[in-house]
Motif scaffolding. Structure first.
Motif, PDB file in Angstrom:
ATOM      1  N   ILE A 127      -9.423 -26.360  39.957  1.00 23.40           N
ATOM      2  CA  ILE A 127      -8.040 -26.727  39.632  1.00 23.40           C
ATOM      3  C   ILE A 127      -7.783 -26.338  38.178  1.00 23.40           C
ATOM      4  O   ILE A 127      -8.536 -26.704  37.282  1.00 23.40           O
ATOM      5  CB  ILE A 127      -7.814 -28.246  39.814  1.00 23.40           C
ATOM      6  CG1 ILE A 127      -8.104 -28.662  41.254  1.00 23.40           C
ATOM      7  CG2 ILE A 127      -6.382 -28.619  39.443  1.00 23.40           C
ATOM      8  CD1 ILE A 127      -8.111 -30.165  41.459  1.00 23.40           C
ATOM      9  N   LYS A 128      -6.715 -25.598  37.956  1.00 24.04           N
ATOM     10  CA  LYS A 128      -6.375 -25.143  36.606  1.00 24.04           C
ATOM     11  C   LYS A 128      -4.974 -25.612  36.248  1.00 24.04           C
ATOM     12  O   LYS A 128      -4.076 -25.637  37.084  1.00 24.04           O
ATOM     13  CB  LYS A 128      -6.420 -23.607  36.521  1.00 24.04           C
ATOM     14  CG  LYS A 128      -7.759 -23.013  36.899  1.00 24.04           C
ATOM     15  CD  LYS A 128      -8.844 -23.409  35.940  1.00 24.04           C
ATOM     16  CE  LYS A 128     -10.167 -22.805  36.361  1.00 24.04           C
ATOM     17  NZ  LYS A 128     -11.303 -23.536  35.927  1.00 24.04           N
ATOM     18  N   LEU A 129      -4.792 -25.972  34.983  1.00 24.82           N
ATOM     19  CA  LEU A 129      -3.490 -26.380  34.471  1.00 24.82           C
ATOM     20  C   LEU A 129      -2.804 -25.155  33.876  1.00 24.82           C
ATOM     21  O   LEU A 129      -3.281 -24.581  32.899  1.00 24.82           O
ATOM     22  CB  LEU A 129      -3.653 -27.473  33.412  1.00 24.82           C
ATOM     23  CG  LEU A 129      -2.373 -28.015  32.782  1.00 24.82           C
ATOM     24  CD1 LEU A 129      -1.515 -28.712  33.841  1.00 24.82           C
ATOM     25  CD2 LEU A 129      -2.698 -28.979  31.655  1.00 24.82           C
ATOM     26  N   LYS A 130      -1.695 -24.758  34.497  1.00 24.71           N
ATOM     27  CA  LYS A 130      -0.920 -23.622  34.000  1.00 24.71           C
ATOM     28  C   LYS A 130       0.542 -24.024  33.955  1.00 24.71           C
ATOM     29  O   LYS A 130       1.125 -24.413  34.973  1.00 24.71           O
ATOM     30  CB  LYS A 130      -1.080 -22.403  34.921  1.00 24.71           C
ATOM     31  CG  LYS A 130      -2.459 -21.804  34.876  1.00 24.71           C
ATOM     32  CD  LYS A 130      -2.538 -20.550  35.698  1.00 24.71           C
ATOM     33  CE  LYS A 130      -3.961 -20.001  35.648  1.00 24.71           C
ATOM     34  NZ  LYS A 130      -4.130 -18.856  36.514  1.00 24.71           N
ATOM     35  N   ASP A 131       1.132 -23.943  32.783  1.00 23.37           N
ATOM     36  CA  ASP A 131       2.540 -24.289  32.580  1.00 23.37           C
ATOM     37  C   ASP A 131       2.862 -25.683  33.124  1.00 23.37           C
ATOM     38  O   ASP A 131       3.831 -25.877  33.860  1.00 23.37           O
ATOM     39  CB  ASP A 131       3.457 -23.248  33.240  1.00 23.37           C
ATOM     40  CG  ASP A 131       3.249 -21.867  32.662  1.00 23.37           C
ATOM     41  OD1 ASP A 131       2.964 -21.774  31.452  1.00 23.37           O
ATOM     42  OD2 ASP A 131       3.361 -20.877  33.426  1.00 23.37           O
ATOM     43  N   ASP A 132       2.037 -26.657  32.783  1.00 20.31           N
ATOM     44  CA  ASP A 132       2.207 -28.060  33.185  1.00 20.31           C
ATOM     45  C   ASP A 132       2.152 -28.274  34.691  1.00 20.31           C
ATOM     46  O   ASP A 132       2.649 -29.275  35.204  1.00 20.31           O
ATOM     47  CB  ASP A 132       3.524 -28.628  32.632  1.00 20.31           C
ATOM     48  CG  ASP A 132       3.525 -28.695  31.119  1.00 20.31           C
ATOM     49  OD1 ASP A 132       2.436 -28.827  30.540  1.00 20.31           O
ATOM     50  OD2 ASP A 132       4.611 -28.615  30.519  1.00 20.31           O
ATOM     51  N   LYS A 133       1.585 -27.329  35.433  1.00 18.76           N
ATOM     52  CA  LYS A 133       1.401 -27.476  36.880  1.00 18.76           C
ATOM     53  C   LYS A 133      -0.061 -27.226  37.199  1.00 18.76           C
ATOM     54  O   LYS A 133      -0.699 -26.380  36.602  1.00 18.76           O
ATOM     55  CB  LYS A 133       2.285 -26.484  37.645  1.00 18.76           C
ATOM     56  CG  LYS A 133       3.759 -26.792  37.509  1.00 18.76           C
ATOM     57  CD  LYS A 133       4.587 -25.909  38.384  1.00 18.76           C
ATOM     58  CE  LYS A 133       6.056 -26.242  38.188  1.00 18.76           C
ATOM     59  NZ  LYS A 133       6.902 -25.506  39.092  1.00 18.76           N
ATOM     60  N   LEU A 134      -0.559 -27.989  38.167  1.00 20.02           N
ATOM     61  CA  LEU A 134      -1.954 -27.848  38.573  1.00 20.02           C
ATOM     62  C   LEU A 134      -2.052 -26.860  39.730  1.00 20.02           C
ATOM     63  O   LEU A 134      -1.518 -27.099  40.808  1.00 20.02           O
ATOM     64  CB  LEU A 134      -2.524 -29.207  38.984  1.00 20.02           C
ATOM     65  CG  LEU A 134      -2.628 -30.214  37.846  1.00 20.02           C
ATOM     66  CD1 LEU A 134      -3.034 -31.575  38.368  1.00 20.02           C
ATOM     67  CD2 LEU A 134      -3.641 -29.740  36.822  1.00 20.02           C
ATOM     68  N   VAL A 135      -2.730 -25.752  39.485  1.00 24.22           N
ATOM     69  CA  VAL A 135      -2.913 -24.716  40.490  1.00 24.22           C
ATOM     70  C   VAL A 135      -4.208 -25.014  41.240  1.00 24.22           C
ATOM     71  O   VAL A 135      -5.251 -25.211  40.635  1.00 24.22           O
ATOM     72  CB  VAL A 135      -2.973 -23.321  39.825  1.00 24.22           C
ATOM     73  CG1 VAL A 135      -3.209 -22.241  40.856  1.00 24.22           C
ATOM     74  CG2 VAL A 135      -1.701 -23.054  39.036  1.00 24.22           C
ATOM     75  N   GLY A 136      -4.127 -25.067  42.562  1.00 30.83           N
ATOM     76  CA  GLY A 136      -5.309 -25.300  43.386  1.00 30.83           C
ATOM     77  C   GLY A 136      -5.438 -26.744  43.852  1.00 30.83           C
ATOM     78  O   GLY A 136      -6.317 -27.056  44.643  1.00 30.83           O
ATOM     79  N   LEU A 137      -4.567 -27.616  43.376  1.00 30.31           N
ATOM     80  CA  LEU A 137      -4.658 -29.027  43.756  1.00 30.31           C
ATOM     81  C   LEU A 137      -4.056 -29.276  45.134  1.00 30.31           C
ATOM     82  O   LEU A 137      -4.626 -30.014  45.937  1.00 30.31           O
ATOM     83  CB  LEU A 137      -3.955 -29.902  42.716  1.00 30.31           C
ATOM     84  CG  LEU A 137      -3.873 -31.390  43.044  1.00 30.31           C
ATOM     85  CD1 LEU A 137      -5.272 -31.999  43.062  1.00 30.31           C
ATOM     86  CD2 LEU A 137      -2.994 -32.118  42.044  1.00 30.31           C
ATOM     87  N   GLU A 138      -2.937 -28.663  45.413  1.00 28.71           N
ATOM     88  CA  GLU A 138      -2.231 -28.947  46.662  1.00 28.71           C
ATOM     89  C   GLU A 138      -3.083 -28.640  47.891  1.00 28.71           C
ATOM     90  O   GLU A 138      -3.103 -29.424  48.848  1.00 28.71           O
ATOM     91  CB  GLU A 138      -0.921 -28.154  46.721  1.00 28.71           C
ATOM     92  CG  GLU A 138      -0.094 -28.555  47.906  1.00 28.71           C
ATOM     93  CD  GLU A 138       1.385 -28.462  47.629  1.00 28.71           C
ATOM     94  OE1 GLU A 138       2.123 -28.541  48.602  1.00 28.71           O
ATOM     95  OE2 GLU A 138       1.791 -28.320  46.474  1.00 28.71           O
ATOM     96  N   GLU A 139      -3.809 -27.529  47.872  1.00 30.50           N
ATOM     97  CA  GLU A 139      -4.661 -27.175  49.010  1.00 30.50           C
ATOM     98  C   GLU A 139      -5.722 -28.254  49.237  1.00 30.50           C
ATOM     99  O   GLU A 139      -5.990 -28.656  50.368  1.00 30.50           O
ATOM    100  CB  GLU A 139      -5.342 -25.817  48.803  1.00 30.50           C
ATOM    101  CG  GLU A 139      -4.398 -24.640  48.645  1.00 30.50           C
ATOM    102  CD  GLU A 139      -3.864 -24.489  47.224  1.00 30.50           C
ATOM    103  OE1 GLU A 139      -4.528 -24.905  46.254  1.00 30.50           O
ATOM    104  OE2 GLU A 139      -2.743 -23.980  47.087  1.00 30.50           O
ATOM    105  N   GLN A 140      -6.332 -28.705  48.141  1.00 28.66           N
ATOM    106  CA  GLN A 140      -7.366 -29.728  48.259  1.00 28.66           C
ATOM    107  C   GLN A 140      -6.781 -31.054  48.766  1.00 28.66           C
ATOM    108  O   GLN A 140      -7.393 -31.732  49.598  1.00 28.66           O
ATOM    109  CB  GLN A 140      -8.067 -29.945  46.916  1.00 28.66           C
ATOM    110  CG  GLN A 140      -8.924 -28.767  46.504  1.00 28.66           C
ATOM    111  CD  GLN A 140      -9.734 -29.069  45.260  1.00 28.66           C
ATOM    112  OE1 GLN A 140     -10.265 -30.152  45.114  1.00 28.66           O
ATOM    113  NE2 GLN A 140      -9.824 -28.082  44.361  1.00 28.66           N
TER     114      GLN A 140
END
Length: 192
Positions: A127-140
């Motif tokens: 999970i990475k924080l990019k532009d105040d959004k967490l990328v990779g969290l929704e799938e998990q």
């Protein structure tokens, strides 16, 4: 839960008439940070940045003055390295705090019942924080919803009728003054 659900139809109508076009947010989910706290943390961050900048400037001035003195130059280089390390550690700490806050907000928005339990199931390295959004969290989160749906609050379907709420009677033992059952009540009444 939105404001209309919280207040009911009639009271929501009265509030919207009084307030007009202004937006009202329900912030009881923990996503709101008081302005005073935000300002204090932001000021502290700016103070640290200013201190680091001042140290860098002082070290550079000393470095220019120390040219030719090997011992002093090596000490200055050592201080520069320590300063850079401290700066990197502080920036990492700020990034970790931003990540944790974004994760907490996202779990709250996903209506997770126990955020700590769900965090234990997450692979935070992906999970990475990019532009105040967490990328990779929704799938998990979707995978956890499928495997462990009890960890999330049920989403109410407005088309479904509400489920009945049944309660059972309270059966308590007497505290000494009131009888525990009918036989004790009769015995107590006739013995007085």
């Amino acid at each position: 839960m939105d404001l209309k659900e919280l207040l009911g139809e009639e009271l929501h109508q009265q509030v919207t008439e009084k307030v007009g076009d202004k937006k009202i947010a329900v912030v009881s989910d923990g996503s709101y940070i008081p302005k005073e706290k935000f300002d204090a943390v932001n000021q502290e961050k700016n103070d640290y940045k200013q201190q680091v900048g001042q140290r860098d400037e002082q070290i550079n001035q000393l470095s220019e003055k120390a040219k030719g003195n090997e011992e002093l130059t090596s000490k200055i280089d050592e201080l520069k390295q320590q300063n850079e390390t401290a700066k990197n550690e502080y920036e990492q700490k700020l990034n970790d705090q931003a990540f944790d806050h974004a994760l907490k907000d996202s779990l709250s928005a996903a209506k997770v019942k126990n955020p700590k339990a769900v965090q234990a199931l997450l692979d935070k390295d992906t999970i990475k924080l990019k532009d105040d959004k967490l990328v990779g969290l929704e799938e998990q989160l979707n995978n956890i919803k499928e495997s462990d749906p009890y960890m999330f609050e049920e989403e109410e379907n407005p088309n479904e009728p509400p489920k009945p709420n049944f309660t059972t009677g309270q059966h308590t033992k007497g505290s000494g003054d009131e009888p525990a059952n009918l036989a004790d009540a009769l015995a107590q009444k006739f013995t007085k």
